[in-house]
Design an enzyme around this catalytic site. Structure first.
Site: not given
Length: 289
Positions: A47, A118, A151, A178, A180
């Protein structure tokens, strides 16, 4: 156009640098060349891999953005796809007039096939980007039907299902996952679990390409993965912290042939469309049969 094929798919997990667009693109081209020489026919990049992810201002975002028709990144990737006879799915920062989108481009040997924007924005993305307005298109390629998510889109089962109902054989996911909160260390990353579940419950191959590194204090988790239509990883998860190229050979035709789980059950046919709308309220047309 052949609609059944065993193809070699790769995800190029690397570390883009925020604002260093020329260097990021050059690095991506080197990875494309390496993977193409190794026989890959479909290559997925992360991304926003041309610009970097953690933006600080709208001015910075506009400076890094480009439109599909004239963008230098798109031009470079288009030339690479033609020269190396590959199909690319790659995340980039798109400008359309005054609007900005977190987008992914699909490029084949003959040029740009299409763009996905997105749909579900994560956290501070809402400060810079518009929510995607192109729906969930399925792109026809020489090896089959291809969908794209980016994502956070992967957290929405509706997105996967709408691609499946339109006949997608494979879904490519450029991503910047990222950490969690409360992720148990002994279990796969939640993002990997979601890719596996979506592949299994929709009978589709999934190729998710993440990035690594820390950018403006935001860490990324790597773990790019390629999942077959049964929901099992066939390449990866990749490293949590290091660049890595992962590759798998998959028969996309099996995603269509094996949607029957047994003599009684077929994942799309068994939907109770008498109780909920066949296409979940969208105007897309089903094409799974």
């Amino acid at each position: 156009m052949a609609q059944e094929a065993t193809i070699q798919i790769s995800c190029a997990q690397f570390e883009p640098r925020i604002g260093e667009k020329n260097a990021n693109v050059e690095h991506s081209l080197a990875l494309i060349e390496t993977l193409a020489k190794d026989g890959s026919q479909l290559i997925v990049l992360p991304e926003l891999c041309n610009s970097g992810y953690v933006l600080e201002s709208r001015e910075e975002a506009y400076d890094l953005a480009e439109d599909v028709a004239t963008g230098e990144t798109i031009d470079a990737w288009t030339k690479a796809a033609a020269d190396r006879n590959v199909t690319l799915v790659a995340g980039f920062l798109e400008r359309d007039g005054v609007k900005l989108y977190n987008s992914a481009i699909v490029i084949g040997p003959d040029g740009v096939i299409g763009t996905y924007r997105k749909t579900h924005l994560w956290a501070a993305e809402a400060l810079f980007f518009e929510r995607g307005d192109l729906g969930f298109p399925v792109f026809h390629t020489r090896f089959g039907r291809l969908g794209v998510l980016i994502c956070y889109d992967g957290w929405f089962p509706e997105a996967w299902r709408l691609l499946a109902l339109q006949g997608a054989d494979i879904v490519c996911v450029p991503t910047n996952w990222v950490p969690m909160e409360n992720q148990p260390g002994h279990l796969p990353a939640m993002a990997n679990i979601l890719c596996m579940g979506a592949a299994h419950s929709n009978s589709m191959v999934v190729a998710a390409c993440d990035r690594v590194g820390t950018e403006r204090d935001q860490p990324f988790i790597g773990q790019s993965v390629i999942v077959d239509h049964n929901g099992w990883p066939v390449a990866g998860p990749a490293s949590k912290s290091e660049p890595e190229l992962i590759t798998a050979r998959v028969d996309l035709s099996q995603a269509r042939r094996q949607r029957n789980w047994n003599a009684f059950n077929q994942v799309v046919r068994d939907r109770r469309t008498d109780l909920y709308g066949e296409m979940l309220g969208t105007t897309a047309q089903p094409n799974w049969y």
